[in-house]
Design an enzyme around this catalytic site. Structure first.
Site, PDB file in Angstrom:
ATOM      1  N   GLU A 132       0.826  -1.212   0.000  1.00 34.51           N
ATOM      2  CA  GLU A 132       0.000   0.000   0.000  1.00 34.51           C
ATOM      3  C   GLU A 132       0.858   1.259   0.000  1.00 34.51           C
ATOM      4  OE1 GLU A 132      -4.025  -1.756   2.184  1.00 34.51           O
ATOM      5  OE2 GLU A 132      -2.620  -0.517   3.322  1.00 34.51           O
ATOM      6  N   HIS A 166     -10.331   0.196   0.783  1.00 36.46           N
ATOM      7  CA  HIS A 166     -10.544  -0.592   1.993  1.00 36.46           C
ATOM      8  C   HIS A 166     -12.002  -1.039   2.161  1.00 36.46           C
ATOM      9  CE1 HIS A 166      -6.527   0.812   3.130  1.00 36.46           C
ATOM     10  NE2 HIS A 166      -6.516  -0.197   3.977  1.00 36.46           N
TER      11      HIS A 166
END
Length: 221
Positions: A132, A166
């Site tokens: 990420e 997410h």
């Protein structure tokens, strides 16, 4: 390989890793989780290799002022606690506005998976956050940063995408965490700063959640 090409390669690699569980979706959940863990770790390793093969720094990396190892460690480690504190503040504000109990479906789902398959903790505290950071902080910030617009619009866009990916009901929590990690990256011009903070924060959250889950410490209601 130019910085832009490396950034594109890392984003495409992330998408491949992100979608890789679909290849084994017909197998048992244990197989899917194990395959996902391997894919996350392998993805993180490949991104690091691409990073070191890239000799061209991004615009953000060229402007990093506090690039010494000392500042990288200090900001990275202190960033762990600051990120936890920031998360608590944003969650508190969100709770006060919406008048709902604070919760994170993403975190609860991850802890549930770890309880059933301990190996997945490697994806959560190492593979996932490393990928990420390389994708949302380094690559997307690089791709959206132009000399005329500068760092901030790119950081806002990458932070918004970081939150969206997410699939959680806490958009602003992840958005401001992403923005905070972006600032750490900008200050030093080294992606390792935000990697340290992100991995450390995930580790701390997972450890605390597991302690509560197994009843080692009970949180008063």
């Amino acid at each position: 390989m130019s910085a832009k090409k490396t950034s594109i390669s890392i984003v495409l690699l992330y998408l491949a890793v992100y979608l890789s569980p679909l290849l084994v979706s017909s197998f048992s959940q244990q197989v899917v989780i194990t395959a996902s863990t391997i894919a996350y770790i392998l993805g993180a390793v490949l991104m690091i290799i691409l990073y070191f093969r890239d000799k061209q720094p991004t615009l953000v990396e060229k402007e990093g002022k506090l690039s010494s190892p000392v500042f990288i460690l200090l900001l990275g480690i202190s960033g762990i606690l600051i990120a936890i504190f920031l998360q608590a503040i944003i969650m508190g504000i969100q709770t006060a506005i919406t008048n709902t109990e604070p919760s994170s479906e993403n975190t609860e789902s991850i802890i549930s998976i770890i309880v059933d398959n301990k190996l997945f903790i490697l994806a959560t505290v190492i593979g996932g956050p490393i990928m990420e950071e390389f994708v949302f902080r380094r690559s997307l910030t690089d791709l959206f940063t132009f000399e005329k617009t500068g760092f901030w619009p790119a950081a806002l866009i990458s932070s918004a995408l970081f939150s969206i990916i997410h699939f959680d009901g806490n958009f602003f929590v992840y958005f401001f965490l992403g923005l905070f990690f972006s600032i750490l990256y900008k200050l030093t011009g080294k992606i390792w700063t935000s990697v340290i903070s992100h991995c450390g924060m995930n580790t701390l959250v997972v450890v605390v959640q597991l302690i509560v889950h197994y009843g080692i410490v009970e949180i008063p209601k």
